[in-house]
Design a protein around this motif. Structure first.
Motif, PDB file in Angstrom:
ATOM      1  N   TYR A 129       0.848  -1.209   0.000  1.00  0.00           N
ATOM      2  CA  TYR A 129       0.000   0.000   0.000  1.00  0.00           C
ATOM      3  C   TYR A 129       0.886   1.263   0.000  1.00  0.00           C
ATOM      4  CZ  TYR A 129      -2.997  -3.619   2.087  1.00  0.00           C
ATOM      5  OH  TYR A 129      -3.663  -4.792   2.370  1.00  0.00           O
ATOM      6  N   ALA A 130       1.981   1.169   0.756  1.00  0.00           N
ATOM      7  CA  ALA A 130       2.891   2.325   0.867  1.00  0.00           C
ATOM      8  C   ALA A 130       3.505   2.649  -0.493  1.00  0.00           C
ATOM      9  CB  ALA A 130       3.983   2.020   1.895  1.00  0.00           C
ATOM     10  N   LEU A 131       3.927   1.603  -1.208  1.00  0.00           N
ATOM     11  CA  LEU A 131       4.539   1.827  -2.529  1.00  0.00           C
ATOM     12  C   LEU A 131       3.527   2.436  -3.494  1.00  0.00           C
ATOM     13  CD1 LEU A 131       6.671  -1.428  -2.847  1.00  0.00           C
ATOM     14  CD2 LEU A 131       7.545   0.927  -2.753  1.00  0.00           C
ATOM     15  N   LYS A 132       2.288   1.980  -3.376  1.00  0.00           N
ATOM     16  CA  LYS A 132       1.251   2.495  -4.277  1.00  0.00           C
ATOM     17  C   LYS A 132       1.042   4.005  -4.078  1.00  0.00           C
ATOM     18  CE  LYS A 132      -3.434   1.842  -5.840  1.00  0.00           C
ATOM     19  NZ  LYS A 132      -4.617   1.039  -5.854  1.00  0.00           N
ATOM     20  N   VAL A 133       0.927   4.423  -2.811  1.00  0.00           N
ATOM     21  CA  VAL A 133       0.657   5.862  -2.598  1.00  0.00           C
ATOM     22  C   VAL A 133       1.891   6.713  -2.875  1.00  0.00           C
ATOM     23  CG1 VAL A 133      -1.322   5.629  -1.067  1.00  0.00           C
ATOM     24  CG2 VAL A 133       0.965   5.708  -0.074  1.00  0.00           C
ATOM     25  N   GLN A 134       3.071   6.123  -2.667  1.00  0.00           N
ATOM     26  CA  GLN A 134       4.281   6.874  -3.041  1.00  0.00           C
ATOM     27  C   GLN A 134       4.233   7.182  -4.538  1.00  0.00           C
ATOM     28  OE1 GLN A 134       8.683   6.318  -1.770  1.00  0.00           O
ATOM     29  NE2 GLN A 134       8.480   5.041  -3.590  1.00  0.00           N
ATOM     30  N   LYS A 135       3.861   6.174  -5.317  1.00  0.00           N
ATOM     31  CA  LYS A 135       3.768   6.357  -6.779  1.00  0.00           C
ATOM     32  C   LYS A 135       2.717   7.420  -7.130  1.00  0.00           C
ATOM     33  CE  LYS A 135       3.952   3.216 -10.686  1.00  0.00           C
ATOM     34  NZ  LYS A 135       3.664   1.861 -11.107  1.00  0.00           N
ATOM     35  N   MET A 136       1.670   7.490  -6.322  1.00  0.00           N
ATOM     36  CA  MET A 136       0.604   8.459  -6.588  1.00  0.00           C
ATOM     37  C   MET A 136       0.989   9.872  -6.144  1.00  0.00           C
ATOM     38  SD  MET A 136      -2.547   6.054  -5.306  1.00  0.00           S
ATOM     39  CE  MET A 136      -3.681   7.386  -5.026  1.00  0.00           C
ATOM     40  N   GLY A 137       2.134   9.989  -5.440  1.00  0.00           N
ATOM     41  CA  GLY A 137       2.593  11.332  -5.069  1.00  0.00           C
ATOM     42  C   GLY A 137       2.565  11.653  -3.588  1.00  0.00           C
ATOM     43  N   ALA A 138       2.348  10.658  -2.730  1.00  0.00           N
ATOM     44  CA  ALA A 138       2.368  10.950  -1.278  1.00  0.00           C
ATOM     45  C   ALA A 138       3.733  11.517  -0.899  1.00  0.00           C
ATOM     46  CB  ALA A 138       2.083   9.681  -0.484  1.00  0.00           C
ATOM     47  N   ASP A 139       3.722  12.536  -0.027  1.00  0.00           N
ATOM     48  CA  ASP A 139       4.978  13.162   0.393  1.00  0.00           C
ATOM     49  C   ASP A 139       5.604  12.425   1.566  1.00  0.00           C
ATOM     50  OD1 ASP A 139       4.913  15.645  -1.315  1.00  0.00           O
ATOM     51  OD2 ASP A 139       2.954  15.768  -0.332  1.00  0.00           O
ATOM     52  N   VAL A 140       4.768  11.802   2.365  1.00  0.00           N
ATOM     53  CA  VAL A 140       5.216  11.067   3.554  1.00  0.00           C
ATOM     54  C   VAL A 140       4.290   9.866   3.686  1.00  0.00           C
ATOM     55  CG1 VAL A 140       5.539  11.174   6.068  1.00  0.00           C
ATOM     56  CG2 VAL A 140       5.815  13.253   4.721  1.00  0.00           C
ATOM     57  N   VAL A 141       4.831   8.722   4.120  1.00  0.00           N
ATOM     58  CA  VAL A 141       3.962   7.572   4.380  1.00  0.00           C
ATOM     59  C   VAL A 141       4.095   7.178   5.848  1.00  0.00           C
ATOM     60  CG1 VAL A 141       3.484   5.153   3.849  1.00  0.00           C
ATOM     61  CG2 VAL A 141       4.062   6.730   2.006  1.00  0.00           C
ATOM     62  N   THR A 142       2.957   7.001   6.485  1.00  0.00           N
ATOM     63  CA  THR A 142       2.926   6.497   7.857  1.00  0.00           C
ATOM     64  C   THR A 142       2.590   5.013   7.812  1.00  0.00           C
ATOM     65  OG1 THR A 142       2.093   8.620   8.657  1.00  0.00           O
ATOM     66  CG2 THR A 142       1.801   6.725  10.117  1.00  0.00           C
ATOM     67  N   VAL A 143       3.377   4.200   8.511  1.00  0.00           N
ATOM     68  CA  VAL A 143       3.015   2.781   8.633  1.00  0.00           C
ATOM     69  C   VAL A 143       2.814   2.453  10.110  1.00  0.00           C
ATOM     70  CG1 VAL A 143       4.067   1.924   6.497  1.00  0.00           C
ATOM     71  CG2 VAL A 143       5.461   2.056   8.572  1.00  0.00           C
ATOM     72  N   VAL A 144       1.750   1.711  10.381  1.00  0.00           N
ATOM     73  CA  VAL A 144       1.488   1.306  11.766  1.00  0.00           C
ATOM     74  C   VAL A 144       1.407  -0.214  11.844  1.00  0.00           C
ATOM     75  CG1 VAL A 144       0.436   3.406  12.685  1.00  0.00           C
ATOM     76  CG2 VAL A 144      -0.978   1.836  11.394  1.00  0.00           C
TER      77      VAL A 144
END
Ligand code: FMN
Length: 322
Positions: A129-144
């Motif tokens: 999921y993190a890789l997907k949103v990074q590709k979509m342009g997320a500036d920061v990813v939070t993982v819990v």
């Protein structure tokens, strides 16, 4: 002592983000977190219409001049939400940071985030999921990780593995969390490569949390064994505090009860009443295993100061012993 990319990007004094807490992260509580040096995150889904949400943003601005974010909820809700409406209002009010979280990536919204120049944080529970949103342009990813309070998804990866896996897999900065209740947890997550740390469950037992004192006192008596997973059978796994309502939900699930019966037990209205009226068995409350490390009810500022001082001590202590 600590200086991280997330602190610079978000312009916050501590590398701490207050977890979005449904029904609790209102203007006052969000401001308390931002004023204490972290990033407060307002839960937009609390507000039923544009006007209420806009008023909450105005109030928040009056209560703090520090940065804050707004969470847009992508979880299935009993009351359908059009996040475009919330986005219209938050852009109109000049909000600069948005957090998304939920069962899907915000495919339609992210174009608007980028056009508006928002800083976009997405929260999730797995690397894919993190890789997907990074590709979509997320500036920061939070993982819990799996021990966290609230939605745990279906991957069940613990914080100690998820955070370094996210750090090695992503180019954008990572905020990590799940089980952080004191400075040891902050030091540990920074050591794993996180640039920021999200804290949810620990904030429930603070003076400013808009929760009835009965609930706060009951949480102080809870241990790390007093959480359980519910709603996995309906595709919405949550780690919650083990009370009568949670046990009832689990029993209905194992009896293959009809969906409306389960939804009746987990209804947000019941949780809200529990939070306000103090009947500790009435509703379902998200809660992580980190509750076992919660022993007092400080102000958010005292809590954050103490957590950061402890994190510094832990790091210096490690250096001495090496
Ligand atoms: C009472 C409560 C309500 C929560 N509500 C939400 C929510 O509405 N949306 C969301 O993205 N996360 C929600 N969470 C998760 C937190 O934002 C955060 O990710 C999590 O609490 C971090 O893990 P920790 O509880 O172990 O600190 C909730 C957590 C708690 C304890």
């Amino acid at each position: 002592m600590f200086k991280t990319m997330v602190m610079d990007l978000l312009n916050i004094r501590y590398p701490l983000v207050g977890g979005t807490l449904m029904h609790l992260s209102d203007a006052e509580f969000t401001a308390a977190i931002s004023n204490a040096g972290g990033l407060g995150v307002l839960a937009s889904a609390i507000y039923r219409n544009r006007e209420e949400f806009g008023n909450a943003l105005d109030r928040l601005r009056q209560l703090t001049d520090r940065p804050f974010a707004v969470n847009l909820n992508l979880f299935p809700m009993m009351r359908p939400i059009d996040n475009n409406d919330y986005l219209d209002v938050l852009l109109d009010k000049g909000v600069k940071i948005v957090e998304t979280s939920g069962h899907s990536a915000p495919e339609a919204l992210c174009v608007r985030f980028k056009e508006a120049g928002l800083t976009w944080i997405h929260k999730c529970v797995g690397i894919r999921y993190a890789l997907k949103v990074q590709k979509m342009g997320a500036d920061v990813v939070t993982v819990v990780g799996y021990e966290n309070g609230g939605a745990t998804g279906k991957l069940d990866v613990g914080t100690l593995v998820l955070v370094p896996r996210a750090v090695e897999s992503l180019d954008v900065p990572v905020i990590g969390g799940g089980g952080v209740s004191d400075g040891r947890g902050i030091a540990a997550l920074l050591a794993l490569g996180a640039q920021g740390v999200i804290v949810g469950t620990r904030l429930l037992a603070t003076k400013e949390a808009p929760l009835h004192d009965n609930v706060k006192q009951a949480l102080l008596n809870a241990s790390e064994l007093d959480t359980m997973l519910v709603m996995r059978t309906i595709g919405s796994t949550h780690r919650v505090w083990k009370n009568a309502a949670a046990e009832k939900c689990a029993a209905l699930e194992s009896d293959h009860a009809e969906l409306p019966e389960i939804l009746n037990v987990v209804a947000g209205e019941k949780a809200k009443r529990m939070y306000h009226e103090g009947d500790v068995d009435l509703g379902i409350m998200s809660c992580g295993q980190g509750i076992g490390m919660v022993h007092d009810i400080p102000t958010v500022k005292d809590l954050f100061d103490r957590m950061m001082a402890q994190a510094s001590d832990v790091v210096s202590g490690l250096a001495v012993h090496c």
